[in-house]
Design a protein around this motif. Structure first.
Motif, PDB file in Angstrom:
ATOM      1  N   GLY A 139       8.005   6.597   1.067  1.00  0.00           N
ATOM      2  CA  GLY A 139       8.048   6.702   2.525  1.00  0.00           C
ATOM      3  C   GLY A 139       6.819   7.384   3.095  1.00  0.00           C
ATOM      4  N   ARG A 140       5.996   7.981   2.236  1.00  0.00           N
ATOM      5  CA  ARG A 140       4.779   8.639   2.720  1.00  0.00           C
ATOM      6  C   ARG A 140       3.819   7.604   3.292  1.00  0.00           C
ATOM      7  NH1 ARG A 140       0.713  10.646  -1.338  1.00  0.00           N
ATOM      8  NH2 ARG A 140      -0.881   9.497  -0.254  1.00  0.00           N
ATOM      9  N   GLU A 141       3.389   7.850   4.530  1.00  0.00           N
ATOM     10  CA  GLU A 141       2.463   6.953   5.219  1.00  0.00           C
ATOM     11  C   GLU A 141       1.079   7.573   5.272  1.00  0.00           C
ATOM     12  OE1 GLU A 141       4.047   6.126   9.112  1.00  0.00           O
ATOM     13  OE2 GLU A 141       5.285   4.504   8.318  1.00  0.00           O
ATOM     14  N   THR A 142       0.070   6.733   5.062  1.00  0.00           N
ATOM     15  CA  THR A 142      -1.316   7.179   5.166  1.00  0.00           C
ATOM     16  C   THR A 142      -2.035   6.267   6.142  1.00  0.00           C
ATOM     17  OG1 THR A 142      -1.292   7.958   2.877  1.00  0.00           O
ATOM     18  CG2 THR A 142      -3.444   7.613   3.893  1.00  0.00           C
ATOM     19  N   LEU A 143      -2.581   6.862   7.204  1.00  0.00           N
ATOM     20  CA  LEU A 143      -3.389   6.117   8.168  1.00  0.00           C
ATOM     21  C   LEU A 143      -4.805   6.022   7.634  1.00  0.00           C
ATOM     22  CD1 LEU A 143      -3.986   4.822  10.945  1.00  0.00           C
ATOM     23  CD2 LEU A 143      -4.487   7.141  11.759  1.00  0.00           C
ATOM     24  N   VAL A 144      -5.346   4.802   7.629  1.00  0.00           N
ATOM     25  CA  VAL A 144      -6.711   4.569   7.168  1.00  0.00           C
ATOM     26  C   VAL A 144      -7.518   4.025   8.353  1.00  0.00           C
ATOM     27  CG1 VAL A 144      -8.172   3.373   5.497  1.00  0.00           C
ATOM     28  CG2 VAL A 144      -5.835   4.046   4.863  1.00  0.00           C
ATOM     29  N   VAL A 160     -19.420  -1.861   8.520  1.00  0.00           N
ATOM     30  CA  VAL A 160     -17.993  -1.615   8.299  1.00  0.00           C
ATOM     31  C   VAL A 160     -17.891  -0.145   7.926  1.00  0.00           C
ATOM     32  CG1 VAL A 160     -15.964  -2.164   6.905  1.00  0.00           C
ATOM     33  CG2 VAL A 160     -17.588  -3.975   7.521  1.00  0.00           C
ATOM     34  N   ILE A 161     -17.052   0.591   8.663  1.00  0.00           N
ATOM     35  CA  ILE A 161     -16.875   2.006   8.378  1.00  0.00           C
ATOM     36  C   ILE A 161     -15.398   2.292   8.114  1.00  0.00           C
ATOM     37  CG2 ILE A 161     -18.907   2.736   9.674  1.00  0.00           C
ATOM     38  CD1 ILE A 161     -17.039   3.665  11.900  1.00  0.00           C
ATOM     39  N   LEU A 162     -15.167   3.228   7.220  1.00  0.00           N
ATOM     40  CA  LEU A 162     -13.809   3.601   6.844  1.00  0.00           C
ATOM     41  C   LEU A 162     -13.817   5.096   6.530  1.00  0.00           C
ATOM     42  CD1 LEU A 162     -11.478   1.632   4.503  1.00  0.00           C
ATOM     43  CD2 LEU A 162     -11.704   4.089   4.246  1.00  0.00           C
ATOM     44  N   SER A 163     -12.833   5.815   7.053  1.00  0.00           N
ATOM     45  CA  SER A 163     -12.732   7.252   6.810  1.00  0.00           C
ATOM     46  C   SER A 163     -11.594   7.550   5.850  1.00  0.00           C
ATOM     47  CB  SER A 163     -12.503   8.011   8.118  1.00  0.00           C
ATOM     48  OG  SER A 163     -13.633   7.906   8.953  1.00  0.00           O
ATOM     49  N   VAL A 164     -11.863   8.481   4.936  1.00  0.00           N
ATOM     50  CA  VAL A 164     -10.879   8.954   3.969  1.00  0.00           C
ATOM     51  C   VAL A 164     -10.632  10.428   4.282  1.00  0.00           C
ATOM     52  CG1 VAL A 164     -10.410   9.328   1.516  1.00  0.00           C
ATOM     53  CG2 VAL A 164     -11.803   7.381   2.233  1.00  0.00           C
ATOM     54  N   ASP A 206     -11.062   9.102  -4.620  1.00  0.00           N
ATOM     55  CA  ASP A 206     -10.673   8.166  -3.545  1.00  0.00           C
ATOM     56  C   ASP A 206     -11.908   7.653  -2.810  1.00  0.00           C
ATOM     57  OD1 ASP A 206      -7.990   8.405  -4.132  1.00  0.00           O
ATOM     58  OD2 ASP A 206      -7.548   9.752  -2.453  1.00  0.00           O
ATOM     59  N   ALA A 207     -12.807   8.568  -2.478  1.00  0.00           N
ATOM     60  CA  ALA A 207     -14.027   8.174  -1.766  1.00  0.00           C
ATOM     61  C   ALA A 207     -14.871   7.233  -2.625  1.00  0.00           C
ATOM     62  CB  ALA A 207     -14.826   9.407  -1.357  1.00  0.00           C
ATOM     63  N   ALA A 208     -14.942   7.496  -3.911  1.00  0.00           N
ATOM     64  CA  ALA A 208     -15.707   6.621  -4.812  1.00  0.00           C
ATOM     65  C   ALA A 208     -15.093   5.224  -4.874  1.00  0.00           C
ATOM     66  CB  ALA A 208     -15.782   7.243  -6.205  1.00  0.00           C
ATOM     67  N   LEU A 209     -13.761   5.147  -4.896  1.00  0.00           N
ATOM     68  CA  LEU A 209     -13.083   3.840  -4.896  1.00  0.00           C
ATOM     69  C   LEU A 209     -13.355   3.082  -3.603  1.00  0.00           C
ATOM     70  CD1 LEU A 209      -9.640   4.680  -6.528  1.00  0.00           C
ATOM     71  CD2 LEU A 209     -11.482   3.282  -7.499  1.00  0.00           C
ATOM     72  N   VAL A 210     -13.309   3.790  -2.482  1.00  0.00           N
ATOM     73  CA  VAL A 210     -13.592   3.153  -1.188  1.00  0.00           C
ATOM     74  C   VAL A 210     -15.031   2.645  -1.166  1.00  0.00           C
ATOM     75  CG1 VAL A 210     -13.873   3.569   1.291  1.00  0.00           C
ATOM     76  CG2 VAL A 210     -11.811   4.376   0.113  1.00  0.00           C
ATOM     77  N   HIS A 211     -15.958   3.448  -1.653  1.00  0.00           N
ATOM     78  CA  HIS A 211     -17.361   3.011  -1.707  1.00  0.00           C
ATOM     79  C   HIS A 211     -17.491   1.727  -2.530  1.00  0.00           C
ATOM     80  CE1 HIS A 211     -21.718   3.200  -1.951  1.00  0.00           C
ATOM     81  NE2 HIS A 211     -21.598   3.017  -3.260  1.00  0.00           N
ATOM     82  N   LYS A 212     -16.842   1.711  -3.682  1.00  0.00           N
ATOM     83  CA  LYS A 212     -16.884   0.528  -4.548  1.00  0.00           C
ATOM     84  C   LYS A 212     -16.264  -0.685  -3.839  1.00  0.00           C
ATOM     85  CE  LYS A 212     -15.444  -1.011  -9.130  1.00  0.00           C
ATOM     86  NZ  LYS A 212     -14.683  -0.683 -10.340  1.00  0.00           N
ATOM     87  N   ASP A 213     -15.145  -0.479  -3.146  1.00  0.00           N
ATOM     88  CA  ASP A 213     -14.498  -1.573  -2.425  1.00  0.00           C
ATOM     89  C   ASP A 213     -15.390  -2.100  -1.302  1.00  0.00           C
ATOM     90  OD1 ASP A 213     -12.295  -1.370  -4.077  1.00  0.00           O
ATOM     91  OD2 ASP A 213     -11.010  -0.405  -2.578  1.00  0.00           O
ATOM     92  N   LEU A 214     -16.048  -1.213  -0.570  1.00  0.00           N
ATOM     93  CA  LEU A 214     -16.941  -1.658   0.504  1.00  0.00           C
ATOM     94  C   LEU A 214     -18.132  -2.438  -0.055  1.00  0.00           C
ATOM     95  CD1 LEU A 214     -16.931   1.447   2.890  1.00  0.00           C
ATOM     96  CD2 LEU A 214     -15.752  -0.764   3.225  1.00  0.00           C
ATOM     97  N   GLN A 215     -18.622  -2.043  -1.219  1.00  0.00           N
ATOM     98  CA  GLN A 215     -19.714  -2.799  -1.853  1.00  0.00           C
ATOM     99  C   GLN A 215     -19.213  -4.175  -2.292  1.00  0.00           C
ATOM    100  OE1 GLN A 215     -22.976  -1.909  -1.847  1.00  0.00           O
ATOM    101  NE2 GLN A 215     -22.200  -0.236  -0.582  1.00  0.00           N
ATOM    102  N   ALA A 216     -17.966  -4.236  -2.778  1.00  0.00           N
ATOM    103  CA  ALA A 216     -17.385  -5.526  -3.162  1.00  0.00           C
ATOM    104  C   ALA A 216     -17.217  -6.415  -1.936  1.00  0.00           C
ATOM    105  CB  ALA A 216     -16.045  -5.311  -3.861  1.00  0.00           C
TER     106      ALA A 216
END
Length: 133
Positions: A80-85, A98-102, A116-126
């Motif tokens: 039930g935990r929600e995370t706003l991205v 494209v910008i995204l905040s963690v 988490d930040a490293a995963l987001v960076h990798k996803d944005l590069q993908a």
């Protein structure tokens, strides 16, 4: 007074028009093609998008379609935990940003926040790689 969470805002420049990138990201079925740090697979169930994350199943829902490039989304875990991205696509010449905040939520160790930040960076590069092919 409420605490301010530590944050890391990541971005990537993509050589595609902002509206094309916005529509690609907004199409939830595309998530497994670029957001492997979050989404291993996706399916629709009872009108919701269910994703398989590294931590198990979760749902994801984006804000309403808008003309401002806002792609904020909420990821809800089985607990039930929600995370706003917060996420946005902005025009930049003939391409876009494209910008995204963690955010480092309470109880999340510094190492996990960095991961988490490293995963987001990798996803944005993908995402960049997929859209610039």
């Amino acid at each position: 007074m409420a605490s301010v969470y530590r944050s890391n805002t990541l971005s990537v420049s993509i050589e595609r028009q902002a509206d094309q990138v916005y529509e690609y990201i907004r199409e939830a079925r595309n998530l497994p093609h670029w957001a492997n740090g979050l989404c291993r697979s996706i399916r629709e169930s009872d009108g919701e998008w269910v994703i398989e994350t590294p931590d198990g199943p979760a749902t994801i829902r984006f804000v309403e379609r808008n003309r401002f490039g806002v792609l904020d989304h909420v990821v809800t875990l089985l607990s039930g935990r929600e995370t706003l991205v917060p996420m946005r696509v902005m025009a930049n010449g003939g391409g876009c940003e494209v910008i995204l905040s963690v955010f480092q939520l309470p109880g999340v160790p510094d190492a996990a926040f960095a991961d988490d930040a490293a995963l987001v960076h990798k996803d944005l590069q993908a995402l960049k790689s997929v859209l610039e092919r």
